[in-house]
Motif scaffolding. Structure first.
Motif, mmCIF file in Angstrom:
data_model
loop_
_atom_site.group_PDB
_atom_site.id
_atom_site.type_symbol
_atom_site.label_atom_id
_atom_site.label_comp_id
_atom_site.label_asym_id
_atom_site.label_seq_id
_atom_site.Cartn_x
_atom_site.Cartn_y
_atom_site.Cartn_z
ATOM 1 N N UNK A 111 0.838 -1.203 0.000
ATOM 2 C CA UNK A 111 0.000 0.000 0.000
ATOM 3 C C UNK A 111 0.870 1.249 0.000
ATOM 4 N N UNK A 112 0.357 2.298 -0.632
ATOM 5 C CA UNK A 112 1.026 3.595 -0.663
ATOM 6 C C UNK A 112 0.044 4.619 -0.097
ATOM 7 N N UNK A 113 0.523 5.421 0.834
ATOM 8 C CA UNK A 113 -0.285 6.454 1.468
ATOM 9 C C UNK A 113 0.226 7.812 1.008
ATOM 10 N N UNK A 114 -0.681 8.663 0.525
ATOM 11 C CA UNK A 114 -0.300 9.990 0.030
ATOM 12 C C UNK A 114 -1.136 11.068 0.698
ATOM 13 N N UNK A 115 -0.542 12.253 0.812
ATOM 14 C CA UNK A 115 -1.229 13.422 1.345
ATOM 15 C C UNK A 115 -2.119 13.972 0.238
ATOM 16 N N UNK A 116 -3.414 14.037 0.454
ATOM 17 C CA UNK A 116 -4.326 14.472 -0.611
ATOM 18 C C UNK A 116 -4.151 15.944 -0.958
ATOM 19 N N UNK A 118 -1.409 17.624 -1.451
ATOM 20 C CA UNK A 118 -0.360 17.886 -2.439
ATOM 21 C C UNK A 118 0.009 16.662 -3.282
ATOM 22 N N UNK A 119 -0.503 15.464 -2.897
ATOM 23 C CA UNK A 119 -0.220 14.250 -3.660
ATOM 24 C C UNK A 119 1.084 13.564 -3.313
ATOM 25 N N UNK A 120 1.823 14.098 -2.346
ATOM 26 C CA UNK A 120 3.115 13.535 -1.960
ATOM 27 C C UNK A 120 2.932 12.304 -1.079
ATOM 28 N N UNK A 121 3.749 11.267 -1.310
ATOM 29 C CA UNK A 121 3.716 10.078 -0.459
ATOM 30 C C UNK A 121 4.192 10.439 0.943
ATOM 31 N N UNK A 122 3.523 9.874 1.947
ATOM 32 C CA UNK A 122 3.899 10.127 3.333
ATOM 33 C C UNK A 122 5.193 9.392 3.664
ATOM 34 N N UNK A 123 5.954 9.967 4.590
ATOM 35 C CA UNK A 123 7.161 9.284 5.044
ATOM 36 C C UNK A 123 6.776 8.233 6.089
ATOM 37 N N UNK A 124 7.720 7.425 6.564
ATOM 38 C CA UNK A 124 7.376 6.365 7.524
ATOM 39 C C UNK A 124 6.749 6.844 8.830
ATOM 40 N N UNK A 140 -5.654 11.682 3.798
ATOM 41 C CA UNK A 140 -4.732 10.671 3.277
ATOM 42 C C UNK A 140 -5.455 9.816 2.247
ATOM 43 N N UNK A 141 -4.798 9.610 1.112
ATOM 44 C CA UNK A 141 -5.305 8.685 0.100
ATOM 45 C C UNK A 141 -4.455 7.426 0.145
ATOM 46 N N UNK A 142 -5.117 6.278 0.017
ATOM 47 C CA UNK A 142 -4.421 4.997 -0.038
ATOM 48 C C UNK A 142 -4.639 4.396 -1.420
ATOM 49 N N UNK A 143 -3.582 3.788 -1.934
ATOM 50 C CA UNK A 143 -3.688 3.085 -3.211
ATOM 51 C C UNK A 143 -2.776 1.869 -3.160
ATOM 52 N N UNK A 144 -2.968 0.978 -4.091
ATOM 53 C CA UNK A 144 -2.142 -0.212 -4.124
ATOM 54 C C UNK A 144 -0.723 0.136 -4.537
ATOM 55 N N UNK A 145 0.221 -0.519 -3.885
ATOM 56 C CA UNK A 145 1.619 -0.398 -4.266
ATOM 57 C C UNK A 145 1.988 -1.532 -5.208
ATOM 58 N N UNK A 146 3.237 -1.578 -5.646
ATOM 59 C CA UNK A 146 3.661 -2.605 -6.594
ATOM 60 C C UNK A 146 3.591 -4.024 -6.028
ATOM 61 N N UNK A 147 3.604 -4.169 -4.704
ATOM 62 C CA UNK A 147 3.546 -5.493 -4.090
ATOM 63 C C UNK A 147 2.147 -5.964 -3.716
#
Length: 193
Positions: A111-116, A118-124, A140-147
């Motif tokens: 999963x990839x979490x991004x700040x809605x 600005x669209x930037x991925x959140x850090x850990x 926060x937007x969640x989307x599928x990651x490559x895994x």
């Protein structure tokens, strides 16, 4: 001897927290609430948890003020995170990051979490590197990651959750149709099965 449900002899805030959210299935129920799942049958379909256990966990979460019930039909309720419940986001997010850091498939994060904003991925830590702020769960937007392993399940909840969506946006699931009704004026997304 059966396992107890409390840690009364432990003078520890972690023990107190585990008494509320540490039982099997509980964190997955809370995770699903952040993802927008709110209805009993949708939890059942998505988690494959026994009905009696799901009922007990939901009632405990309501009694502890983590969830609230909102009636939507006779004897049917949405289970929604309270303000107290949403404060669990850093913990749930931390588990997701830890799981993808230490147990991700070879293809990468699930999963990839991004700040809605600005669209930037959140850090850990859940901080947006661009805005330099901790992103609230409803931003926060969640989307599928490559895994992401998209073929593991084919229930309606999993299908709609495979689409990018804002956390805490309620899911409306019905037979043959799954829909995310995004808040704050974002467009609805539909998936027909």
């Amino acid at each position: 001897m059966a396992l107890g449900h409390d840690y009364e002899m432990q003078d520890c805030p972690i023990a107190r927290a585990l008494e509320l959210v540490g039982e099997r299935w509980t964190l997955l129920i809370i995770r699903d609430c952040f993802l927008g799942v709110s209805r009993f049958n949708d939890f059942l379909a998505h988690l494959d948890v026994p009905k009696a256990i799901l009922s007990a966990r939901l009632e405990k979460l309501v009694a502890s003020g983590i969830l609230r019930k909102r009636k939507y039909a006779p004897r049917q309720y949405d289970y929604l995170l309270t303000e107290r419940g949403t404060t669990l986001f850093p913990i749930v997010y931390g588990f997701a990051v830890w799981g993808d850091t230490h147990h991700a498939p070879s293809k990468g994060r699930r999963r990839v979490f991004s700040h809605t904003t600005c669209g930037t991925e959140l850090d850990p830590r859940g901080i947006c590197p661009t805005c330099k702020t901790f992103a609230a769960p409803d931003d926060v937007e969640i989307r599928n990651g490559p895994g992401a392993e998209l073929d593991l399940r084919d229930d309606a909840v999993t299908k709609v959750l495979s689409l990018p969506h804002r956390l805490l946006s309620p899911l409306m699931i019905s037979p043959g149709q799954a829909e995310v009704r995004a808040s704050r004026g974002h467009m609805s997304r539909k998936l027909r099965g």
